[in-house]
Design a protein around this motif. Structure first.
Motif, PDB file in Angstrom:
ATOM      1  N   UNK A 229     -96.869 -18.487  27.444  1.00  0.00           N
ATOM      2  CA  UNK A 229     -96.265 -18.672  26.125  1.00  0.00           C
ATOM      3  C   UNK A 229     -96.730 -19.973  25.478  1.00  0.00           C
ATOM      4  N   UNK A 230     -96.915 -21.004  26.270  1.00  0.00           N
ATOM      5  CA  UNK A 230     -97.411 -22.270  25.722  1.00  0.00           C
ATOM      6  C   UNK A 230     -98.838 -22.110  25.213  1.00  0.00           C
ATOM      7  N   UNK A 231     -99.652 -21.359  25.956  1.00  0.00           N
ATOM      8  CA  UNK A 231    -101.021 -21.099  25.488  1.00  0.00           C
ATOM      9  C   UNK A 231    -100.996 -20.335  24.175  1.00  0.00           C
ATOM     10  N   UNK A 232    -100.063 -19.405  24.045  1.00  0.00           N
ATOM     11  CA  UNK A 232     -99.932 -18.622  22.819  1.00  0.00           C
ATOM     12  C   UNK A 232     -99.558 -19.519  21.638  1.00  0.00           C
ATOM     13  N   UNK A 233     -98.641 -20.445  21.866  1.00  0.00           N
ATOM     14  CA  UNK A 233     -98.224 -21.370  20.809  1.00  0.00           C
ATOM     15  C   UNK A 233     -99.405 -22.235  20.370  1.00  0.00           C
ATOM     16  N   UNK A 234    -100.178 -22.691  21.333  1.00  0.00           N
ATOM     17  CA  UNK A 234    -101.365 -23.503  21.008  1.00  0.00           C
ATOM     18  C   UNK A 234    -102.377 -22.701  20.210  1.00  0.00           C
ATOM     19  N   UNK A 235    -102.567 -21.431  20.604  1.00  0.00           N
ATOM     20  CA  UNK A 235    -103.515 -20.568  19.879  1.00  0.00           C
ATOM     21  C   UNK A 235    -103.065 -20.341  18.442  1.00  0.00           C
ATOM     22  N   UNK A 236    -101.780 -20.094  18.245  1.00  0.00           N
ATOM     23  CA  UNK A 236    -101.265 -19.858  16.907  1.00  0.00           C
ATOM     24  C   UNK A 236    -101.360 -21.118  16.057  1.00  0.00           C
ATOM     25  N   UNK A 237    -101.157 -22.273  16.705  1.00  0.00           N
ATOM     26  CA  UNK A 237    -101.289 -23.533  15.982  1.00  0.00           C
ATOM     27  C   UNK A 237    -102.708 -23.779  15.505  1.00  0.00           C
ATOM     28  N   UNK A 238    -103.677 -23.414  16.338  1.00  0.00           N
ATOM     29  CA  UNK A 238    -105.074 -23.588  15.964  1.00  0.00           C
ATOM     30  C   UNK A 238    -105.471 -22.655  14.828  1.00  0.00           C
TER      31      UNK A 238
END
Length: 241
Positions: A229-238
């Motif tokens: 989920x943290x990786x997903x948040x980072x991807x969406x932020x990018x």
């Protein structure tokens, strides 16, 4: 990522120690058109989950004015096992759909979406034992990816008795030839059990040791849920930059 090795000298047929998980990984965002989705690979298991909703429910006669309706479908692809299975839902698939639904319902805040429904579709692309708990683990991540409010994440893990030994995360071969199987699912932060089943026989002491071992395995998988989920948040932020 894989589980940690234990100190026991017993080595399983696939080379694992009794307290060792199979290699595992979880990722989110696997389906573009779903509201939330996730994939889990656990040993030879490969399972994907898509979540749709909250959305309008049909037929209207089945609506609940107090809370959302959770629909859950667990399905094994015809090519997921060594022997090709019928694409029609089997009795086991129908039963596991209900088991998984019950486990997830205890975590989801359904009362926040009256007169709506949430649909969870689980597809087992490759099956290699312990698919119900792996499905629950992935479904929880997919629900979080969809932004569905929950009391806590849900994570599942299995324990079995094989050759008289209590072992973590049983494989398909161990499930067929073992003496007992104990799948559990928990809300890890609330320390609440949402699924506890057993097939076979264990002594009271064995059940206690099995449960403690399952909790340790579940917490390792929960850490991977959070990382996914943290990786997903980072991807969406990018993507927003």
């Amino acid at each position: 990522m894989s589980g940690e090795s234990g100190s026991s000298g017993y080595v399983r047929r696939d080379g694992r120690r009794p307290d060792e998980l199979r290699p595992f990984s979880i990722r989110t965002g696997v389906f573009r058109n779903a509201d939330g989705s996730a994939e889990i690979k656990l040993g030879g298991n490969w399972i994907v989950v898509a979540v749709y909703g909250p959305r309008e429910h049909f037929p209207k006669s089945q609506l609940s004015q107090d809370k959302a309706i959770l629909n859950c479908r667990y399905h094994m692809a015809p090519y997921s096992t060594s022997e090709r299975k019928s694409p029609k839902p089997s009795r086991r698939e129908i039963e596991l759909s209900k088991v998984i639904k019950t486990a997830l319902e205890r975590a989801i805040l359904l009362d926040q979406y009256p007169e709506m429904c949430i649909d969870v579709y689980i597809e087992v692309l490759q099956a290699a034992g312990s698919t119900r708990v792996a499905s629950i683990t992935a479904a929880s991540v997919a629900l979080a990816d969809a932004g569905i409010p929950m009391r806590d994440m849900v994570v599942g893990c299995s324990v079995g008795k094989v050759d008289g030994q209590i072992v973590l995360d049983i494989s398909e071969e161990e499930d067929k030839e073992g003496e007992a199987d104990l799948p559990i699912a928990i809300m890890p932060n609330l320390r609440k059990i949402v699924l506890l089943q057993m097939d076979g026989k264990m002594t009271h002491d064995e059940i206690k040791r099995a449960f403690e071992l399952a909790l340790k395995g579940a917490m390792q998988l929960h850490e991977e849920q959070i990382r996914a989920l943290m990786r997903r948040i980072e991807e969406m932020g990018e993507l927003k930059r």
